[in-house]
Enzyme design. Structure first.
Site, short mmCIF file in Angstrom:
data_model
loop_
_atom_site.label_atom_id
_atom_site.label_comp_id
_atom_site.label_asym_id
_atom_site.label_seq_id
_atom_site.Cartn_x
_atom_site.Cartn_y
_atom_site.Cartn_z
N GLU A 135 7.06 12.55 -76.36
CA GLU A 135 7.67 11.39 -77.03
C GLU A 135 8.35 10.58 -76.42
O GLU A 135 8.34 10.50 -74.92
CB GLU A 135 8.44 12.02 -78.30
N CYS B 18 -3.77 15.39 -86.39
CA CYS B 18 -3.70 14.17 -87.04
C CYS B 18 -5.06 13.33 -87.06
O CYS B 18 -5.90 13.97 -86.00
CB CYS B 18 -2.47 13.47 -86.50
N GLU C 41 -2.54 17.66 -78.94
CA GLU C 41 -3.91 17.71 -78.82
C GLU C 41 -4.50 16.79 -77.90
O GLU C 41 -5.29 17.18 -76.94
CB GLU C 41 -4.57 17.77 -80.30
N ASN D 124 3.22 17.82 -77.25
CA ASN D 124 3.55 16.35 -77.54
C ASN D 124 4.70 15.65 -76.44
O ASN D 124 5.47 16.26 -76.16
CB ASN D 124 4.02 16.03 -79.02
N CYS E 260 0.41 12.84 -78.81
CA CYS E 260 0.22 14.05 -79.59
C CYS E 260 0.12 15.29 -78.42
O CYS E 260 -0.75 14.93 -77.54
CB CYS E 260 -0.64 14.15 -80.76
N CYS F 174 -6.13 12.23 -83.36
CA CYS F 174 -6.41 13.46 -82.59
C CYS F 174 -7.83 14.01 -82.87
O CYS F 174 -8.71 14.62 -81.99
CB CYS F 174 -5.52 14.42 -82.54
N1 THU Z 1 2.06 15.56 -83.56
C1 THU Z 1 1.13 16.18 -82.59
O1 THU Z 1 1.53 16.45 -81.47
N2 THU Z 1 -0.04 16.49 -83.13
C2 THU Z 1 -0.51 16.02 -84.21
O2 THU Z 1 -1.56 16.22 -84.77
C3 THU Z 1 0.66 15.61 -85.24
C4 THU Z 1 1.75 14.97 -84.80
C5 THU Z 1 3.59 15.02 -82.83
C6 THU Z 1 3.79 13.47 -82.62
C7 THU Z 1 5.09 13.35 -82.47
O3 THU Z 1 5.60 13.58 -81.38
C8 THU Z 1 5.40 14.53 -83.64
O4 THU Z 1 4.32 15.45 -83.75
C9 THU Z 1 5.90 14.11 -85.06
O5 THU Z 1 4.77 13.06 -85.34
#
Ligand code: THU
Length: 160
Positions: A64, A112, A75, A62, A73, A115
């Site tokens: 940010e 999520c 994925e 991920n 994310c 994704c």
């Molecule tokens: N996140 C992912 O990388 N993958 C997911 O499927 C769920 C959430 C990340 C996004 C964000 O940077 C952090 O987790 C908190 O939501």
């Protein structure tokens, strides 16, 4: 009116050591990716690793951003890299691992909804299922044979 039931099936492994060797290796790559996540705002680190049919392993994590919705994310970072750089390769499987900074993450962390939708696009495109393995930082690993288990009633290009 009648009701229909939609079923999903997952395989449950008690821990990493139960996984077949190729999956185990892919999960270790997801751990590596997770360690390199850029998550200064959520402190929730996610790593994803993809195995292609040409043997290539793609890692993503991920990313940010101070403008929160601009982040992505793990994925999707991984699968879009695969789509961009290996457009003709078949995605065999994806391994995902997540770890929160301030508490232990022992339950499997599923991808999520956004994704899942992104991954489903590639499964439909390649006409072959993508095996998805997901876990926390250690402990139980869930396996879904295909996106169909994680995202029933897919929205796909056939509706457009
Ligand atoms: N996140 C992912 O990388 N993958 C997911 O499927 C769920 C959430 C990340 C996004 C964000 O940077 C952090 O987790 C908190 O939501």
């Amino acid at each position: 009116m009648k009701k229909i039931q939609i079923q999903s099936e997952l395989d449950v492994y008690d821990d990493l050591s139960e996984l077949p060797e190729d999956v185990h290796n892919l999960m270790l790559a997801a751990f590596e990716a997770r360690e390199a996540a850029y998550a200064p705002y959520s402190q929730f680190h996610v790593g994803a690793a993809i195995l292609l049919d040409n043997g290539e392993i793609i890692k993503g994590n991920n990313q940010e951003n101070a403008a929160y919705p601009s982040g992505l994310c793990a994925e999707r970072t991984a699968i879009y890299y695969a789509g961009a750089n290996f457009p003709n390769a078949v995605i065999k499987m994806m391994a995902i691992s997540a770890k929160a900074k301030n508490k232990e993450t022992l339950t499997p962390i599923p991808p999520c909804g956004s994704c899942r939708q992104a991954m489903a696009e590639y499964e439909v495109k390649q006409k072959q299922p993508i095996n998805i393995y997901f876990m926390g930082e250690r402990g139980t690993v869930f396996k879904s044979e295909s996106l169909q288990n994680l995202l029933p009633l897919l929205f796909t290009q056939e509706y457009l």
